[in-house]
Design an enzyme around this catalytic site. Structure first.
Site, mmCIF file in Angstrom:
data_model
loop_
_atom_site.group_PDB
_atom_site.id
_atom_site.type_symbol
_atom_site.label_atom_id
_atom_site.label_comp_id
_atom_site.label_asym_id
_atom_site.label_seq_id
_atom_site.Cartn_x
_atom_site.Cartn_y
_atom_site.Cartn_z
ATOM 1 C CG ASP A 103 0.421 41.282 54.542
ATOM 2 O OD1 ASP A 103 1.300 40.425 54.701
ATOM 3 O OD2 ASP A 103 -0.772 41.101 54.836
ATOM 4 C CD GLU A 105 -5.256 40.442 53.749
ATOM 5 O OE1 GLU A 105 -5.875 39.352 53.796
ATOM 6 O OE2 GLU A 105 -4.252 40.682 54.441
ATOM 7 C CG ASP A 203 2.573 38.900 50.849
ATOM 8 O OD1 ASP A 203 1.427 39.353 50.793
ATOM 9 O OD2 ASP A 203 3.085 38.466 51.906
ATOM 10 C CG HIS A 262 -6.412 38.196 58.515
ATOM 11 N ND1 HIS A 262 -5.326 37.523 58.007
ATOM 12 C CD2 HIS A 262 -6.739 37.557 59.666
ATOM 13 C CE1 HIS A 262 -5.015 36.523 58.804
ATOM 14 N NE2 HIS A 262 -5.853 36.519 59.823
ATOM 15 C CG ASP A 267 -2.223 42.022 58.241
ATOM 16 O OD1 ASP A 267 -2.593 42.235 59.414
ATOM 17 O OD2 ASP A 267 -2.609 41.046 57.576
#
Length: 318
Positions: A103, A105, A203, A262, A267
């Site tokens: 995941d 960022e 993603d 986040h 996550d």
């Protein structure tokens, strides 16, 4: 109806034995009496209250948390699996040994204007063992953005990633190389089969795709196919797409978010918790999306179960 409908260990519906003619039916022959037993059990489960479902799940030592639809699906899958295992033991050796939950960022601005270019600033991976249903290891490294090296206040507040952290970080190609080395240490794609898993399509189809173009490297082959857990969750528990956000999936399964929302690693860990619960509930998480010729495509559920290739560092673009 009493609990004897299910039987003590195997969700037995009745003590009647199938006749000899039917008992020789093939495992794919839906005229076999076992499928009638499964259908009868499903009908009974459909009429159970939430408290009755929880009581029955507890009797079989299964997880009792979750909304009614989740509990119903959990019990149906347990009973179906028990019935089919009595008929013909299921060979679990063909499933992935590991699932790698990712995941990312990325850089962002408030409102995310369409012209804004998102760059990956955190690359986390959670390694889930599908046999033990435990997280065996995690990888996390931050990434130094190149196009927009200065993070917006909105991005810092959202992700918790500071300017100092990304300033000290490696650029994306080096972090990708580190990820690949970590995956090789776990012998993924060589000794053990594995698949990538994400929370949604973005993603891989957006963030990784854009980042590879920015970094002038080809898209890595090991990330070309993945499990989109939102699709898997919606299809398995029969819920609409608007009920497949991370926090809603956790809530529906009777779990709370653990960690900082986040944070890419947190996550990923929470997504892994959902995957574990789904595997426990009898869902066979399978690759359902892929990148093909630079485009996002759906992978049919009828496609053969294939693990991702051994990770290799992609070549630089010309």
């Amino acid at each position: 109806m009493t609990s004897d409908v299910f039987g003590r260990q195997h969700c037995r519906i009745s003590d009647q034995e199938p006749n000899e003619k039917n008992s020789t039916a093939s495992s794919n022959d839906f005229s076999d009496p076992v499928y009638k037993e499964i259908a009868l059990a499903n009908g009974y489960i459909n009429r159970m209250t939430r408290d009755e479902l929880r009581s029955k799940l507890a009797e079989f030592k299964l997880e009792t948390r979750g909304v009614k639809d989740v509990l119903r699906k959990r019990l149906k899958n347990y009973c179906k699996k028990q019935k089919l295992m009595q008929k013909e033991p299921i060979n679990g050796e063909s499933y992935y040994d590991y699932i790698c939950v990712v995941d990312f960022e990325a850089t962002c601005e408030e409102g995310n204007p369409p012209e804004f270019v998102h760059e990956i600033i955190e690359f986390p991976v959670v390694l889930l063992n599908t046999r033990t249903l435990e997280i065996e290891d995690t990888f996390q490294q931050y990434v130094k953005p190149e196009i927009n090296p200065k993070l917006s206040n909105f991005c810092i507040n959202l992700t918790g990633i500071t300017q100092e952290v990304v300033d000290k970080a490696d650029t994306f190609p080096q972090v990708l190389q580190n990820v690949i080395e970590w995956m090789r240490q776990w012998e993924l794609g060589t000794k053990y089969t594995y698949s990538m898993l994400t929370d949604g399509s973005w993603d891989m189809s957006k963030f990784l795709n854009i980042q590879c173009r920015i970094s002038r490297i080809k898209y890595p082959s090991f990330a070309k196919k993945w499990i989109n857990i939102r699709k898997s969750y919606g299809n398995f528990y029969k819920v609409p797409r608007n009920q497949t956000k991370l926090t809603i999936m956790l809530e529906q399964l009777g779990m709370n978010y653990d960690g900082r929302p986040h944070s890419g690693l947190d996550d990923s860990k929470n997504i892994a918790r959902i995957a574990i619960r789904m595997l426990q509930d009898g869902c066979e998480l399978r690759v359902n999306e892929q990148m093909h010729a630079g485009q996002l495509m759906t992978v049919s559920s009828a496609a053969p179960l294939e693990g991702a290739p051994a990770p290799q560092m992609p070549r630089y673009r010309n």
